[in-house]
Design a protein around this motif. Structure first.
Motif, short mmCIF file in Angstrom:
data_model
loop_
_atom_site.label_atom_id
_atom_site.label_comp_id
_atom_site.label_asym_id
_atom_site.label_seq_id
_atom_site.Cartn_x
_atom_site.Cartn_y
_atom_site.Cartn_z
N ALA A 43 0.83 -1.22 0.00
CA ALA A 43 0.00 0.00 0.00
C ALA A 43 0.86 1.26 0.00
CB ALA A 43 -0.93 0.01 1.22
N HIS A 44 0.40 2.23 -0.74
CA HIS A 44 1.07 3.54 -0.74
C HIS A 44 0.57 4.37 0.43
CE1 HIS A 44 2.17 7.64 -2.06
NE2 HIS A 44 3.24 7.02 -2.51
N TYR A 45 1.40 5.29 0.88
CA TYR A 45 1.03 6.16 2.01
C TYR A 45 -0.18 7.05 1.76
CZ TYR A 45 5.54 5.19 4.29
OH TYR A 45 6.60 4.59 4.91
N ASP A 60 6.79 4.41 -0.03
CA ASP A 60 6.78 5.34 -1.16
C ASP A 60 7.00 4.52 -2.43
OD1 ASP A 60 9.49 4.74 -1.18
OD2 ASP A 60 10.18 6.81 -0.89
N SER A 61 7.05 5.20 -3.56
CA SER A 61 7.10 4.48 -4.84
C SER A 61 8.36 3.62 -4.95
CB SER A 61 7.06 5.48 -5.99
OG SER A 61 5.95 6.31 -5.85
N LEU A 62 9.49 4.11 -4.44
CA LEU A 62 10.72 3.31 -4.52
C LEU A 62 10.60 2.06 -3.65
CD1 LEU A 62 13.62 2.85 -5.48
CD2 LEU A 62 14.42 4.20 -3.52
N ALA A 217 7.51 19.39 2.36
CA ALA A 217 6.87 19.42 1.03
C ALA A 217 7.41 18.31 0.13
CB ALA A 217 7.10 20.77 0.36
N HIS A 218 6.53 17.83 -0.73
CA HIS A 218 6.91 16.83 -1.74
C HIS A 218 7.44 17.59 -2.96
CE1 HIS A 218 6.59 13.49 -4.56
NE2 HIS A 218 6.53 12.70 -3.51
N PRO A 219 8.48 17.05 -3.63
CA PRO A 219 9.02 17.80 -4.79
C PRO A 219 8.10 17.88 -6.00
CG PRO A 219 10.16 15.69 -4.52
CD PRO A 219 9.29 15.87 -3.32
N GLU A 220 6.92 17.24 -5.93
CA GLU A 220 5.93 17.45 -7.00
C GLU A 220 5.23 18.81 -6.84
OE1 GLU A 220 3.09 14.24 -7.45
OE2 GLU A 220 4.68 12.75 -7.39
N CYS A 221 5.48 19.50 -5.70
CA CYS A 221 4.88 20.84 -5.50
C CYS A 221 5.60 21.86 -6.37
CB CYS A 221 5.04 21.29 -4.04
SG CYS A 221 4.14 20.33 -2.84
N SER A 234 10.47 12.66 -0.63
CA SER A 234 9.41 11.70 -0.96
C SER A 234 8.54 11.48 0.27
CB SER A 234 10.03 10.37 -1.38
OG SER A 234 10.51 9.68 -0.24
N THR A 235 7.50 10.71 0.13
CA THR A 235 6.62 10.46 1.29
C THR A 235 7.40 9.77 2.42
OG1 THR A 235 5.83 8.49 0.12
CG2 THR A 235 4.41 10.42 0.07
N THR A 236 8.25 8.82 2.06
CA THR A 236 9.06 8.16 3.10
C THR A 236 10.01 9.17 3.74
OG1 THR A 236 8.96 6.02 2.02
CG2 THR A 236 10.80 6.35 3.52
P1 13P Z 1 6.34 8.99 -3.42
O1 13P Z 1 5.57 8.17 -2.44
O2 13P Z 1 7.35 8.16 -4.14
O3 13P Z 1 6.95 10.17 -2.75
O4 13P Z 1 5.34 9.49 -4.55
C1 13P Z 1 4.31 10.37 -4.37
C2 13P Z 1 3.25 10.25 -5.37
O5 13P Z 1 2.71 11.18 -5.87
C3 13P Z 1 2.77 8.96 -5.72
O6 13P Z 1 1.72 9.13 -6.57
#
Ligand code: 13P
Ligand code: SF4
Length: 333
Positions: A43-45, A60-62, A217-221, A234-236
């Motif tokens: 499961a993802h966070y 996280d994705s990794l 912050a997540h770098p997708e911001c 990342s989330t982790t």
């Molecule tokens: P991470 O969990 O790898 O940081 O990815 C965030 C995300 O947007 C997954 O959709």
């Protein structure tokens, strides 16, 4: 599309959430099915807390890709979105990979249609292609290396300084990596609908009321949000930072699902979701939140919806993902 329609049709005939006996203890049933079928739940966070709580691994994705590559389960139930389950299938093609809701997509992956990316790539024939894992299997099959938010900087740094690079599909992560590495990346113009909704003005006002709070912050911001952050990761990375840092209050600029684990790991600390702009009510990803405990139970019970991919796409897409996993292993990530 056709497959989704068929699944909806099947739902009407008795596989729907409404058909579940309300007296069933879904946690116990899922546990039982997991044992019977030798299944693992990844499961993802960003999933609902109740899904995170029943997962065998949350990450996280990794981390999720690493788990998918090494599991000896026969079935992987991926509580996340479509590109994540596809990545698991590419890494473990002989296993059955299930996604509780096949419509759990990703706005970022959708922002980069493969036929357009192919043309884009053709205009930069000398460039190496790095794609963020949040993209379709077809896009991965066109890439040289895949990356996630927890290794994108290190992957770019591992390449020779004169190597020209295309980075896609996330323009925000790409701009962040370009800034961190000092490299001139050619960026695809894609973005995540969740990470682009934060309001700089509202976060600044919130910080005035919570002066000791750290902003994560997540770098997708977008860049103007990242400028406010005490930590970007990342989330982790965000979870680890909040656990290890002495601060007791944190403003969290990423999808709100991560807060479940942050609170569980740090019961004495306070986590405040970063406020979105006026067009949005919350920081939930509508794709991630399509999955429910009920759908998770049904998908494990019925062994569908299943992720399937053409063999040639798997054969091509596995190379850049394995390259990422190898670089990450060398770097101890
Ligand atoms: P991470 O969990 O790898 O940081 O990815 C965030 C995300 O947007 C997954 O959709
Ligand atoms: Fe895609 Fe954004 Fe949702 Fe992650 S949070 S799955 S990048 S839409």
């Amino acid at each position: 599309m056709l497959e989704m329609d068929i699944l909806e049709e099947i739902n009407i005939k008795g596989f729907a959430e409404e058909d579940i006996d309300p007296t069933l203890d879904l946690y116990a049933e899922i546990e039982k099915l997991k044992q019977q079928k030798n299944a693992v739940i990844l499961a993802h966070y960003y999933q609902e807390g109740e899904i995170q709580d029943i997962a065998d691994y949350i990450g996280d994705s990794l981390g999720l890709s690493q788990q998918a590559a090494k599991t000896d389960a026969d079935i992987i139930v991926f509580a996340g979105v479509h590109f994540m389950a596809e990545t698991a299938k590419i890494l473990s093609p002989t296993k059955k990979v299930l996604l509780p809701d096949l419509k759990a997509g990703c706005s970022l992956a959708d922002s980069c249609p493969p036929h357009l990316f192919k043309k884009f790539k053709e205009s930069y024939p000398d460039h190496l292609v790095i794609t963020y894992v949040n993209c379709t299997a077809e896009l991965k099959a066109m890439s040289d290396i895949v990356c996630t938010s927890s290794n994108a900087v290190q992957i770019v740094e591992s390449l020779p300084a004169d190597q020209q690079i295309i980075f896609g599909p996330d323009r925000n992560l790409g701009a962040y990596v370009a800034k961190k590495t000092g490299r001139d990346l050619v960026l695809w113009n894609g973005a995540c609908m969740v990470h682009e909704i934060f309001s700089r003005e509202k976060i600044t006002k919130l910080k005035e009321r919570h002066t000791n709070a750290k902003i994560l912050a997540h770098p997708e911001c977008e860049e103007h949000i990242l400028q406010l952050a005490d930590y970007i990761g990342s989330t982790t990375g965000i979870l680890k930072y909040a656990t290890n840092d002495a601060a007791t209050e944190f403003i969290v600029a990423t999808e709100a699902g991560i807060i479940h684990q942050m609170e569980k790991d740090n019961p004495t600390k306070t986590f405040i979701p970063a406020p979105p702009n006026n067009t949005c009510a919350c920081n939930d990803c509508p794709h991630m939140k399509r999955n429910t405990l009920e759908k998770l139970y049904l998908c494990l019970k019925n062994e569908m919806p299943e992720i399937t991919l053409p063999a040639d796409i798997i054969a091509k897409a596995v190379k850049p993902i394995e390259r990422m996993l190898d670089i990450s292993a060398q770097l101890g990530l």
